[in-house]
Design a protein around this motif. Structure first.
Motif, PDB file in Angstrom:
ATOM      1  N   LEU A   1     108.290 115.035  81.146  1.00  0.00           N
ATOM      2  CA  LEU A   1     109.005 116.145  81.769  1.00  0.00           C
ATOM      3  C   LEU A   1     110.395 115.724  82.244  1.00  0.00           C
ATOM      4  N   ASP A   2     110.494 114.556  82.851  1.00  0.00           N
ATOM      5  CA  ASP A   2     111.803 114.083  83.324  1.00  0.00           C
ATOM      6  C   ASP A   2     112.773 113.907  82.159  1.00  0.00           C
TER       7      ASP A   2
ATOM      8  N   GLN B   1     112.612 115.433  79.192  1.00  0.00           N
ATOM      9  CA  GLN B   1     112.924 116.743  78.628  1.00  0.00           C
ATOM     10  C   GLN B   1     113.937 117.496  79.495  1.00  0.00           C
ATOM     11  N   LYS B   2     113.798 117.414  80.797  1.00  0.00           N
ATOM     12  CA  LYS B   2     114.780 118.070  81.670  1.00  0.00           C
ATOM     13  C   LYS B   2     116.171 117.499  81.442  1.00  0.00           C
ATOM     14  N   ARG B   3     116.212 116.173  81.288  1.00  0.00           N
ATOM     15  CA  ARG B   3     117.511 115.511  81.108  1.00  0.00           C
ATOM     16  C   ARG B   3     118.136 115.859  79.764  1.00  0.00           C
TER      17      ARG B   3
ATOM     18  N   ALA C   1     116.026 122.479  81.912  1.00  0.00           N
ATOM     19  CA  ALA C   1     114.829 122.910  82.632  1.00  0.00           C
ATOM     20  C   ALA C   1     114.169 124.130  82.011  1.00  0.00           C
ATOM     21  N   ASP C   2     114.940 124.987  81.334  1.00  0.00           N
ATOM     22  CA  ASP C   2     114.381 126.228  80.791  1.00  0.00           C
ATOM     23  C   ASP C   2     113.951 126.124  79.332  1.00  0.00           C
TER      24      ASP C   2
ATOM     25  N   THR D   1     110.135 121.858  77.726  1.00  0.00           N
ATOM     26  CA  THR D   1     110.142 121.424  79.125  1.00  0.00           C
ATOM     27  C   THR D   1     109.150 122.254  79.935  1.00  0.00           C
TER      28      THR D   1
ATOM     29  N   GLY E   1     105.821 121.095  82.069  1.00  0.00           N
ATOM     30  CA  GLY E   1     105.675 121.473  83.469  1.00  0.00           C
ATOM     31  C   GLY E   1     104.372 122.205  83.721  1.00  0.00           C
TER      32      GLY E   1
ATOM     33  N   GLY F   1     111.200 129.694  83.487  1.00  0.00           N
ATOM     34  CA  GLY F   1     111.729 129.153  82.237  1.00  0.00           C
ATOM     35  C   GLY F   1     111.242 129.920  81.027  1.00  0.00           C
TER      36      GLY F   1
END
Length: 711
Positions: free
Chosen positions: A512-513, A515-517, A521-522, A526, A530, A556
């Motif tokens: 998750l971290d 993918q967010k980077r 986030a949407d 991701t 989550g 998201g």
């Protein structure tokens, strides 16, 4: 065989009615000194380079063959068929040596791999049986029917005989002159790769296959007794597919190492690499190099060449395509797709497959009612290694397309489907082979297959499939590639269902971290990670953290997919389960409790998301103390689940657990105990006694028994 061309065939017996195929397994290996390859003048000895030292697992077929050459026996034709390297010639050789040594019967051996060898060998048989030079010269010059000459002398033989026609992989050549006949004076034994019964009318067919594990290990121990234990030899034999030729070559290699002898384990470790066919063929020093049939890397090339010569290039193309997959049963439906046309014409696929079956290169198997084709692993490795580089890309692209067509496009919940399990080794093998632009597509298909397995409740297979796929995909695509991250996320989701919460949290949080980077986030991927992580946190008791992630997932998915997308509706339905009672009635301005109706309008009443929304709605009603409404809702859901998936499916058990709560809350404690007892027993059977779901079920059952109606 069928009618001759010279008008004299009526003077000789035809092959009698078949008594049915006999399926056995054989092997051979060579050792010690022996005769060299023989020509037409050596028909009294097997043209096999070296005589087999011993046969393993030979008793069944050898007993049948011994009976055929017993006293006063004759007039029979036996056909030993099987893939290259399976030991057909070795069985024939063993029988030949027995009958010529112990019984004193005349043995006649003809290499019948082509027309010239067959004709020359059979005329040598006639010479052995007393034909004069003038007769032989006339036959050679076409002045008299050669086959009639041979069989007239075989019929008049003063001694009973065994005639071996070895390597008849082109049975068409027997019809030119009616070479295959029967005689009361002897028995004919044929070895061939051609399995179709139409080539051998009236013959008794006997399949020569790979060895049982114990016998395969004994082959290696016979040849290299000091290289390892019986169990080590068995493991190596498994990696060799228990194919007699491969075992022979491996044993020969191990027995000939002098300066730095290899152990069984060291040899087995090297077999796991991409060069295993080349390693196996290094054992050919113990066998004459004149015959390509004694090399794993070349033995099947003879058949591929024959396909080209016979105008069947599509058979070779199909075999190259099959070599992109695993040596496991492959559902035939995979081959019935228009996308195969990039490799061979779709309307020729049936013809190509029949050619492979006819040549013993593949076989049909039935797995749980699913019709499949299967080929030997070393054969597929050999074909893959020899595939021209300019064909690889089209083969890989086609293989991905065929798999994509049979893996569910939108995996849904459902009972265990054995057909999905059949696809796992093929997707993973393709990932091992593949490189270039098709790699991401292959990984995406494999991840989708893992999702499908997950939705059937086969969480362990889902975990192993996704984890292995991610590791393989990372080699080509890198650790941060979108498809690699999606595969790792799916592996984490399966860990949660297996009750391994700490591992699931670590894996999902890391994904998750990243993918967010990289994706934002949407991004749907991701949001998917989550959603998986919030399930883990909720079951670890970290409800506030879980709810924050769930709200982020809902936002998201609404942004990326829209409010009515099934994945969005699924996440919104999870709010019904996660929110405290006081918040459920105010969420979404009071609209959340009406979510089941919205799902039904968008997806239909029987959609899994709709049923899940009703399930969670019943839980919310239970928390609100509206027990009658909750009981009616969850009873309908439980019945719908059970009709669809059967009594042991995880969702059914979860629904029955809630039903037990509502029954107990309404004062029907004994019914609640009975329901929960059944749930606990089924969870213990399916998940194990220490799984968190099982433990929680036992705690709930204890609460009922202690008099707490609403734990």
């Amino acid at each position: 065989m069928t009618g001759g061309t010279d008008g004299h065939a009526e003077d000789h017996g035809r092959v009698y009615q078949s008594r049915g195929d006999q399926h056995i397994s054989e092997h051979h290996h060579y050792g010690g000194a022996g005769t060299e390859f023989g020509g037409p003048d050596s028909v009294r000895r097997p043209a096999v380079g070296r005589s087999p030292v011993a046969l393993r697992d030979r008793s069944e077929v050898m007993e049948r063959l011994r009976k055929s050459v017993g006293p006063e026996r004759g007039g029979q034709v036996y056909v030993l068929y099987g893939m290259g390297g399976s030991g057909k010639t070795a069985v024939a050789c063993a029988l030949f040596e027995e009958v010529t040594g112990e019984q004193g019967r005349v043995g006649l051996w003809v290499n019948a791999a082509d027309r010239a060898s067959l004709r020359a060998g059979m005329l040598a048989v006639a010479a052995d049986r007393g034909a004069g030079d003038g007769e032989l010269l006339a036959a050679r010059n076409g002045l008299r029917p050669a086959a009639d000459l041979v069989w007239s002398y075989l019929d008049r033989s003063a001694e009973p005989w065994l005639l071996v026609l070895d390597n008849i992989d082109e049975p068409e050549i027997l019809r030119d002159g009616d070479w295959l006949r029967t005689s009361p004076r002897g028995t004919v034994l044929v070895t061939t790769r051609r399995a179709a019964a139409r080539w051998w009318p009236g013959a008794e067919l006997q399949h020569i296959g790979v060895l049982p594990r114990e016998d395969a290990a004994l082959v290696l121990r016979d040849l290299a007794p000091h290289s390892g234990t019986a169990e080590q030899a068995a493991r190596v034999a498994d990696r060799l597919g228990r194919l007699p030729l491969a075992l022979t070559l491996a044993g020969g290699f191990l027995s000939h190492q002098v300066i730095d002898p290899w152990t069984m384990d060291a040899y087995g470790d090297r077999l796991d690499g991409d060069e295993r066919v080349r390693l196996i063929d290094r054992g050919a020093d113990a066998i004459s190099e004149a015959d390509p049939r004694q090399l794993v890397g070349l033995t099947w090339q003879l058949t591929l060449d024959a396909f080209e010569a016979r105008g069947l290039p599509e058979a070779a193309a199909l075999l190259r395509l099959l070599a992109r997959f695993a040596a496991e049963p492959l559902p035939l439906t995979l081959l019935d797709h228009i996308g195969i046309g990039a490799v061979l014409p779709r309307d020729r696929t049936e013809t190509a497959l029949r050619a492979l079956l006819d040549q013993s290169l593949s076989e049909l198997v039935d797995v749980g009612g699913t019709r499949c084709v299967q080929s030997h692993g070393i054969l597929l490795d050999s074909v893959a290694a020899a595939t021209p580089a300019d064909l690889v890309s089209a083969l890989d692209t086609t293989a991905v397309l065929l798999l994509d067509a049979v893996v569910p496009a939108v995996p849904d919940a459902g009972p265990h489907d054995p057909r999905l399990r059949l696809l796992v080794p093929h997707t993973l093998t393709l990932l091992r082979h593949i490189a270039g632009p098709s790699a991401a597509g292959a990984l995406a298909v494999t991840t989708r297959l893992a999702v499908a397995l997950h939705r059937t409740g086969d969480y362990l297979s889902a975990r192993e499939t996704a984890r292995t796929a991610a590791d393989l995909g990372q080699r080509n695509l890198g650790a941060d590639h979108r498809t690699v991250l999606a595969a790792r996320s799916r592996a984490g989701r399966a860990l949660f269902r297996l009750g391994r919460y700490a591992e699931a949290e670590a894996e999902l949080r890391a994904v998750l971290d990243t993918q967010k980077r990289l994706l934002g986030a949407d991004d749907p991927d991701t949001a998917d990670s989550g959603y998986g992580l919030q399930l883990v946190l909720a079951n670890l008791g970290r409800r506030e953290e879980s709810l924050g992630l769930l709200r982020g997932t809902v936002a998201g998915r609404c942004s990326a997919l829209g409010p009515s997308h099934p994945l969005t509706l699924r996440a919104r339905a999870s709010l019904l389960e996660m929110l405290p009672a006081t918040a459920v009635v105010t969420e979404e301005d009071g609209a959340l409790l009406a979510l089941p109706g919205e799902c039904e309008r968008s997806l239909g009443p029987d959609h899994t998301v709709t049923l899940g929304a009703r399930h969670n709605h019943a839980w919310a009603l239970y928390l609100l103390g509206r027990f009658d409404e909750a009981d009616r809702e969850i009873r309908r859901v439980t019945e719908a689940y059970a009709r669809r998936w059967g009594p042991d499916y995880p969702l059914v058990l979860a629904a029955r657990q809630l039903l037990s709560r509502t029954r107990a809350a309404l004062g029907h404690t004994e019914e609640g105990i009975a329901l929960m007892t059944d749930v606990v027993e089924r969870r213990e059977s399916g998940l194990g006694p220490e799984h968190p779901f099982t433990v929680a079920g036992r705690q709930l059952l204890d609460a009922y028994r202690s008099g707490r109606r609403r734990p």
